[in-house]
Motif scaffolding. Structure first.
Motif, short mmCIF file in Angstrom:
data_model
loop_
_atom_site.label_atom_id
_atom_site.label_comp_id
_atom_site.label_asym_id
_atom_site.label_seq_id
_atom_site.Cartn_x
_atom_site.Cartn_y
_atom_site.Cartn_z
N LYS A 105 -21.93 -10.73 38.42
CA LYS A 105 -23.07 -11.66 38.36
C LYS A 105 -23.66 -11.71 39.76
CE LYS A 105 -20.05 -14.34 36.71
NZ LYS A 105 -19.39 -15.42 35.95
N PRO A 106 -24.95 -12.06 39.87
CA PRO A 106 -25.58 -12.08 41.19
C PRO A 106 -24.99 -13.15 42.10
CG PRO A 106 -27.23 -12.06 39.43
CD PRO A 106 -25.91 -12.34 38.79
N THR A 107 -24.88 -12.81 43.39
CA THR A 107 -24.39 -13.76 44.38
C THR A 107 -25.40 -13.84 45.52
OG1 THR A 107 -23.09 -12.04 45.51
CG2 THR A 107 -21.97 -13.35 43.82
N ILE A 108 -25.55 -15.04 46.05
CA ILE A 108 -26.51 -15.31 47.13
C ILE A 108 -25.79 -16.04 48.25
CG2 ILE A 108 -28.64 -16.50 47.80
CD1 ILE A 108 -29.48 -16.41 44.84
N ALA A 109 -25.96 -15.58 49.48
CA ALA A 109 -25.54 -16.34 50.65
C ALA A 109 -26.76 -17.09 51.16
CB ALA A 109 -24.97 -15.44 51.72
N ALA A 110 -26.69 -18.41 51.15
CA ALA A 110 -27.78 -19.25 51.64
C ALA A 110 -27.42 -19.64 53.06
CB ALA A 110 -27.94 -20.48 50.75
N VAL A 111 -27.99 -18.92 54.03
CA VAL A 111 -27.60 -19.06 55.43
C VAL A 111 -28.49 -20.12 56.07
CG1 VAL A 111 -27.13 -17.87 57.59
CG2 VAL A 111 -26.88 -16.64 55.42
N ASN A 112 -27.97 -21.32 56.14
CA ASN A 112 -28.74 -22.47 56.60
C ASN A 112 -28.72 -22.66 58.11
OD1 ASN A 112 -25.97 -22.95 55.71
ND2 ASN A 112 -26.24 -25.00 56.57
N ARG A 129 -29.15 -12.30 50.73
CA ARG A 129 -29.03 -13.32 51.76
C ARG A 129 -30.41 -13.91 52.02
NH1 ARG A 129 -25.66 -9.83 51.96
NH2 ARG A 129 -27.14 -8.23 52.63
N ILE A 130 -30.51 -15.22 51.83
CA ILE A 130 -31.74 -15.93 52.15
C ILE A 130 -31.42 -16.81 53.36
CG2 ILE A 130 -31.22 -17.70 50.41
CD1 ILE A 130 -34.26 -18.04 50.06
N SER A 187 -32.60 -10.81 53.17
CA SER A 187 -33.68 -10.36 52.29
C SER A 187 -34.95 -11.19 52.44
CB SER A 187 -33.22 -10.36 50.83
OG SER A 187 -32.67 -11.62 50.47
N ARG A 188 -34.80 -12.43 52.91
CA ARG A 188 -35.97 -13.26 53.16
C ARG A 188 -35.62 -14.39 54.12
NH1 ARG A 188 -37.43 -15.45 47.23
NH2 ARG A 188 -36.99 -13.27 46.72
N VAL A 189 -36.64 -14.86 54.84
CA VAL A 189 -36.50 -15.99 55.75
C VAL A 189 -37.47 -17.06 55.30
CG1 VAL A 189 -36.77 -16.81 58.13
CG2 VAL A 189 -35.79 -14.54 57.68
#
Length: 267
Positions: A105-112, A129-130, A187-189
């Motif tokens: 399943k898709p995984t996202i790292a939300a780098v705050n 990674r967002i 992948s995006r900022v």
């Protein structure tokens, strides 16, 4: 479950939050054991269709807790565990990286905020990674005389190339979110005040998508990382035929013909 790792579920999205904000979410053995356990449960739960990992407060994760590591080193020097057993323990803790990278399943790292050392490695293990525009990134290991763990060397060189990855590891320079985007690390900022809303919008979009197809896409990518092109073509063919047998595909094909949006149920 330990409160050093928090979980919540919204619209089939599990959010895993590293929760030691007072220490920039530095990783303790307790946190690492819990992360591996939570990731394994998320991977196996069909009700979870996307996973987001993030950090509480102003950091994603500053890496390993150096104080805890120093104490462990002292204990080891006093006979508190052999080299083999310490390797086995670390390898089990590293499962969080493998699961983020391989779970179906898709995984996202939300780098705050800051992502350093093993924290950066864990972020690299996610599919996407967002980053907040306040995020900062560093491998950090060289600064404390470590070689690196949690898959960072394997992952980073595939994102930025072997030479650039070596430079980032050897020098341990801190780079900002814009540079991370330029290098392809994220992948995006997103502006910080929009960061969480955009993260969850992306996660929910993925969670509402073709879960079974995503799983086979990830299998293609993971398989292709270590196999030949010819063998990967075979794997793609196998997964393509298998995904074509799903109810999701049949419903989506009808929706395409009827010019309407498909609805995916993971069947």
């Amino acid at each position: 479950m330990s409160d050093v790792v928090l979980t919540s579920v919204e619209d089939a999205v599990m959010v895993i939050t590293m929760n030691r904000p007072e220490s920039l979410n530095a990783m303790t053995p307790e946190m690492l054991d819990t992360l591996a356990d939570v990731a394994a449960k998320a991977a196996a739960d069909p009700a979870i269709r996307c996973v987001v990992i993030t950090g509480a407060g102003r950091a994603f994760c500053a890496g390993g807790d150096v104080k805890a590591m120093a104490a462990a080193n002292e204990a080891a020097a006093s006979g508190g565990g052999g080299l083999v057993s310490r390797v086995d323990v670390l390898r089990q803790q590293e499962e969080v990286s493998r699961l983020l990278h391989e779970m179906p399943k898709p995984t996202i790292a939300a780098v705050n905020g800051v992502a350093a050392g093993a924290g950066l490695s864990v972020a690299l293990a996610a599919d996407l990674r967002i980053a907040s525009d306040q995020a900062r990134f560093t491998t950090a290991f060289a600064k404390v005389g470590f070689s690196g763990d949690f898959g960072g060397t394997w992952l980073l060189q595939r994102l930025v190339g072997p030479m650039r990855a070596r430079e980032l590891y050897f020098l341990s320079d801190v780079i900002d979110a814009a540079r991370a985007l330029e290098l392809g690390i994220v992948s995006r900022v997103v502006p910080h005040d929009q960061f969480w809303a955009e993260t969850m919008a992306l996660a929910k979009r993925l969670a509402s998508g073709p879960t079974l197809a995503y799983a086979r896409m990830k299998d293609n990518f993971v398989y292709g990382e270590t196999n030949t092109f010819a063998d990967t073509l075979t794997r793609e063919a196998e997964n393509m035929v298998a995904s074509g047998q799903t109810e999701d595909h049949r419903n989506a094909a009808r929706a395409f013909v009827e010019k309407r949006e498909p609805v995916f149920h993971g069947r």
